[in-house]
Design a protein around this motif. Structure first.
Motif, short mmCIF file in Angstrom:
data_model
loop_
_atom_site.label_atom_id
_atom_site.label_comp_id
_atom_site.label_asym_id
_atom_site.label_seq_id
_atom_site.Cartn_x
_atom_site.Cartn_y
_atom_site.Cartn_z
N GLU A 44 -10.47 -11.34 34.56
CA GLU A 44 -9.74 -11.85 33.48
C GLU A 44 -10.73 -11.93 32.29
N VAL A 45 -9.79 -11.82 31.20
CA VAL A 45 -10.64 -11.80 29.89
C VAL A 45 -9.97 -13.04 28.95
N LEU A 47 -8.23 -14.93 26.10
CA LEU A 47 -7.03 -14.15 24.70
C LEU A 47 -7.79 -14.00 23.52
N THR A 48 -9.07 -14.70 23.48
CA THR A 48 -9.36 -14.54 22.08
C THR A 48 -10.05 -13.22 22.01
N SER A 49 -10.52 -12.65 23.15
CA SER A 49 -11.04 -11.25 23.04
C SER A 49 -10.12 -10.14 22.63
N LEU A 50 -8.86 -10.57 22.63
CA LEU A 50 -7.83 -9.58 22.32
C LEU A 50 -7.41 -9.46 20.84
N ARG A 51 -7.79 -10.49 20.30
CA ARG A 51 -7.79 -10.69 18.79
C ARG A 51 -7.84 -9.32 17.87
N ALA A 53 -6.20 -6.37 18.62
CA ALA A 53 -6.17 -5.44 19.42
C ALA A 53 -4.89 -4.65 19.08
#
Length: 69
Positions: A44-45, A47-51, A53
């Motif tokens: 799981e990652v 959601l802030t790491s997908l900013r 994308a």
């Protein structure tokens, strides 16, 4: 190819080379997916790491839900 063994408590240790390659950390949550007799672990990652994308994606090409039917 790395291998793992299931312990009597049904625990599996992810091999060190895989943990390092994927930058896994203790207490990180994993999704367990079973399909056709194959088990896949997906980290799981946050959601802030997908900013960012989808940066540069055109919003004008999106269809409304009613248009998809």
């Amino acid at each position: 190819m790395a291998t793992a063994t299931i312990s009597p408590k049904f625990q599996i240790v992810i091999p060190k080379e895989v943990r390092e390659k994927l930058h896994l950390v203790p207490s990180q949550r994993m999704q367990v997916v079973e399909k056709g007799g194959v088990i896949t672990l997906v980290p799981e990652v946050p959601l802030t790491s997908l900013r960012g994308a989808l940066k540069g994606m055109s919003a004008s090409d999106l269809r409304e839900k009613r248009d998809r039917m």
